[in-house]
Structure formats: C-alpha cells, structure tokens
Design an enzyme around this catalytic site. Sequence first.
Site, PDB file in Angstrom:
ATOM      1  N   HIS A  95      31.905  35.855  63.176  1.00  0.00           N
ATOM      2  CA  HIS A  95      31.278  34.560  62.899  1.00  0.00           C
ATOM      3  C   HIS A  95      32.343  33.555  62.471  1.00  0.00           C
ATOM      4  O   HIS A  95      33.444  33.939  62.108  1.00  0.00           O
ATOM      5  CB  HIS A  95      30.308  34.665  61.715  1.00  0.00           C
ATOM      6  CG  HIS A  95      29.257  35.716  61.831  1.00  0.00           C
ATOM      7  ND1 HIS A  95      27.973  35.424  62.216  1.00  0.00           N
ATOM      8  CD2 HIS A  95      29.278  37.050  61.581  1.00  0.00           C
ATOM      9  CE1 HIS A  95      27.241  36.542  62.201  1.00  0.00           C
ATOM     10  NE2 HIS A  95      28.010  37.535  61.826  1.00  0.00           N
ATOM     11  N   TYR A  96      31.957  32.269  62.458  1.00  0.00           N
ATOM     12  CA  TYR A  96      32.676  31.316  61.612  1.00  0.00           C
ATOM     13  C   TYR A  96      31.696  30.755  60.596  1.00  0.00           C
ATOM     14  O   TYR A  96      30.482  30.731  60.814  1.00  0.00           O
ATOM     15  CB  TYR A  96      33.382  30.207  62.394  1.00  0.00           C
ATOM     16  CG  TYR A  96      32.553  29.266  63.237  1.00  0.00           C
ATOM     17  CD1 TYR A  96      31.464  28.573  62.721  1.00  0.00           C
ATOM     18  CD2 TYR A  96      32.907  29.024  64.565  1.00  0.00           C
ATOM     19  CE1 TYR A  96      30.739  27.689  63.500  1.00  0.00           C
ATOM     20  CE2 TYR A  96      32.181  28.149  65.355  1.00  0.00           C
ATOM     21  CZ  TYR A  96      31.096  27.487  64.816  1.00  0.00           C
ATOM     22  OH  TYR A  96      30.378  26.629  65.593  1.00  0.00           O
ATOM     23  N   THR A  97      32.257  30.303  59.451  1.00  0.00           N
ATOM     24  CA  THR A  97      31.386  29.902  58.343  1.00  0.00           C
ATOM     25  C   THR A  97      30.916  28.458  58.454  1.00  0.00           C
ATOM     26  O   THR A  97      29.898  28.097  57.885  1.00  0.00           O
ATOM     27  CB  THR A  97      32.134  30.042  57.008  1.00  0.00           C
ATOM     28  OG1 THR A  97      33.305  29.223  57.056  1.00  0.00           O
ATOM     29  CG2 THR A  97      32.514  31.484  56.750  1.00  0.00           C
ATOM     30  N   GLU A 125      32.744  37.180  58.531  1.00  0.00           N
ATOM     31  CA  GLU A 125      32.698  35.717  58.531  1.00  0.00           C
ATOM     32  C   GLU A 125      34.130  35.210  58.380  1.00  0.00           C
ATOM     33  O   GLU A 125      34.825  35.572  57.427  1.00  0.00           O
ATOM     34  CB  GLU A 125      31.842  35.186  57.378  1.00  0.00           C
ATOM     35  CG  GLU A 125      30.351  35.288  57.603  1.00  0.00           C
ATOM     36  CD  GLU A 125      29.765  34.155  58.460  1.00  0.00           C
ATOM     37  OE1 GLU A 125      30.553  33.304  58.959  1.00  0.00           O
ATOM     38  OE2 GLU A 125      28.537  34.140  58.629  1.00  0.00           O
ATOM     39  N   HIS A 175      28.669  36.177  67.227  1.00  0.00           N
ATOM     40  CA  HIS A 175      27.273  35.863  66.905  1.00  0.00           C
ATOM     41  C   HIS A 175      26.597  35.210  68.107  1.00  0.00           C
ATOM     42  O   HIS A 175      25.417  35.459  68.397  1.00  0.00           O
ATOM     43  CB  HIS A 175      27.238  34.932  65.682  1.00  0.00           C
ATOM     44  CG  HIS A 175      25.957  34.963  64.932  1.00  0.00           C
ATOM     45  ND1 HIS A 175      25.719  34.167  63.837  1.00  0.00           N
ATOM     46  CD2 HIS A 175      24.820  35.686  65.119  1.00  0.00           C
ATOM     47  CE1 HIS A 175      24.486  34.407  63.383  1.00  0.00           C
ATOM     48  NE2 HIS A 175      23.923  35.318  64.142  1.00  0.00           N
ATOM     49  N   ASP A 205      28.740  30.330  67.099  1.00  0.00           N
ATOM     50  CA  ASP A 205      29.930  30.860  66.438  1.00  0.00           C
ATOM     51  C   ASP A 205      30.255  32.264  66.972  1.00  0.00           C
ATOM     52  O   ASP A 205      29.347  32.956  67.420  1.00  0.00           O
ATOM     53  CB  ASP A 205      29.739  30.885  64.903  1.00  0.00           C
ATOM     54  CG  ASP A 205      28.629  31.809  64.438  1.00  0.00           C
ATOM     55  OD1 ASP A 205      27.481  31.642  64.873  1.00  0.00           O
ATOM     56  OD2 ASP A 205      28.930  32.731  63.650  1.00  0.00           O
TER      57      ASP A 205
HETATM   58 ZN   LIG Z   1      27.204  33.496  62.596  1.00  0.00          ZN
END
Ligand SMILES: [Zn+2]
Length: 274
Positions: free
Chosen positions: A50-52, A119, A163, A173
């Site tokens: 993911h990225y936050t 993340e 994701h 993401d």
């Molecule tokens: Zn995500």
Amino acid sequence: MNLFKRLAGFAALLALTACTTTMIDHGTYYTDTSHQAKSADSRIRFLVMHYTEINESGSLAVLTGDEVSVHYVVPEAPKVERGEPVVYQLVPEEKRAWHAGQSYWQGATELNASSIGIENVNLGPLGNGQWQPYPPAQVDAIIKLSRDIIARYKLPPTRIVGHSDIAPQRKIDPGPAFPWKTLYDAGIGAWPDDATVAALLANRDPKSPVDVRALQEKLKRYGYDVATDGVLDEKTRRVIGAFQMHFRPSDYAGNPDAQTDAIAQALLDKYFPQ
Ligand SMILES: [Zn+2]
C-alpha cells in the site's frame, strides 16, 4: 543385567519420554500431538503493498486508531540501527490487520484473513499526473522486509500484490510509481520476461486494440476479479488499469492494447504454464 534387559529398559524410557513430550497440558484438558498431518499450509498466503497517502506521523496515528491497521509501516527515510533500516511493526503477523478490506485474488476473498500488509509512507498522486517517488532508502527497507516475509511463508511471486490488484474498483495504491521491477530484480514478486513479451507482441503496434474477452480471461487466470463477458465497461477498464499500473506504469489508462495483452500472456506462460 543382561544386554537384552538393558535395551528393553532403554526403549521403555524412550517411549515414555516421547509420550510426555507430545502431550500438552492446557490446565483443564490435554492435547495429544503425537499424530502430525502432512497436508497443511500457512494461513499467510499473500503480501499486500500500500501507500499511506499521508506523512509518517499521520500514517502512524491513523494506523493505530480504531478504523484501520497494518502489520508494517515503512517510512520514507527509515531510521538506521547498526547499519540496517528500521520499519514499524504495528500488528503481530499472526494477527489479522485491517488493511485490505473487500478484496479478491486468485480465488481468495477478504484478504485481511490471509495476508500480511505493508503500508509505505508515500503521498501518492501529486497532481498533473505526477506521483511521489519511493526513495532508494525506503525501497531498500521494503526489499529487506519483504524478502524475509516471503521466505518465512514461502509466498509464490504472483501473490505479492498491490492493494489496487486485489481491490481495483476502490483502490489505486501503491500507485504507478511503486518500484515493482526493482523489487522483482531483488527477488520479490512477479515480472514478465522481456523476450517473451516481444515475441508475443510480434511486431504489432503496442497500442493496437485487442479482443476484450481474451484479455479479460488472461487477467482472470492471473488472479484478478474481472468479468469475462467481452464488454469494455468501467469495471473492466479499472482492472486493466490496475494491471498496467503494476506491470506497465508508463500507461495505465485501462485500454485493452496489444502490449498489455502480451504482458499478461508472458506472465501466464512464466508462472502458470499449462
Ligand atoms: Zn491500501
């Protein structure tokens, strides 16, 4: 005592020892673990990136709150401890973190139950089609963390996903700037062989349109939740776009083109040969 008696006594002692070590006391009952099955595997079957979309302190605040969580957070500029990067672990691996939501990959649904989530602190889209890059120190930490997880759970390359791969209708993401190819070169995740892609493209214009149903079927076989009705609707375009963000980030418009089709086939040839 003759030799036979001594051996018999030794065998009895061994049996007693084996018996006591396979019996586990739970206070109000015992479990007998003397029969161990061969046909079992790990509950952890996927690794999700993911990225936050927010900074480090904001990410840690949100991910330790009531709504969402994740196993690991990799900062943009990780602290260094004895020469190695430090990542945050917010949830023990044996616990379910709430990072994937409604999701699907290779027949599995609700991937929170069967995945580890990472993340990565990154703002994602910056506007004007620009995306925040992932700095080398962060990528180095992602690689070291992922390698260890993959080795411990023996995760196959096609189960290292974004994701956006497992929830393409809702999520984008870790985005087109995520260094999937760099990770692949470090032994993490899947990537098609260039020569196979070129051979499959066979001098066609990479942007030329292809049969929608055939591409849908390839993406479905690879793992995506996509219809195989031959209809280029918004849902299918989003799945194609998610695939492109992962494997051809230079153009993720969601068009069913020849290069995308060749990449999908090259991945199937490599990881799911028939
Ligand atoms: Zn995500």
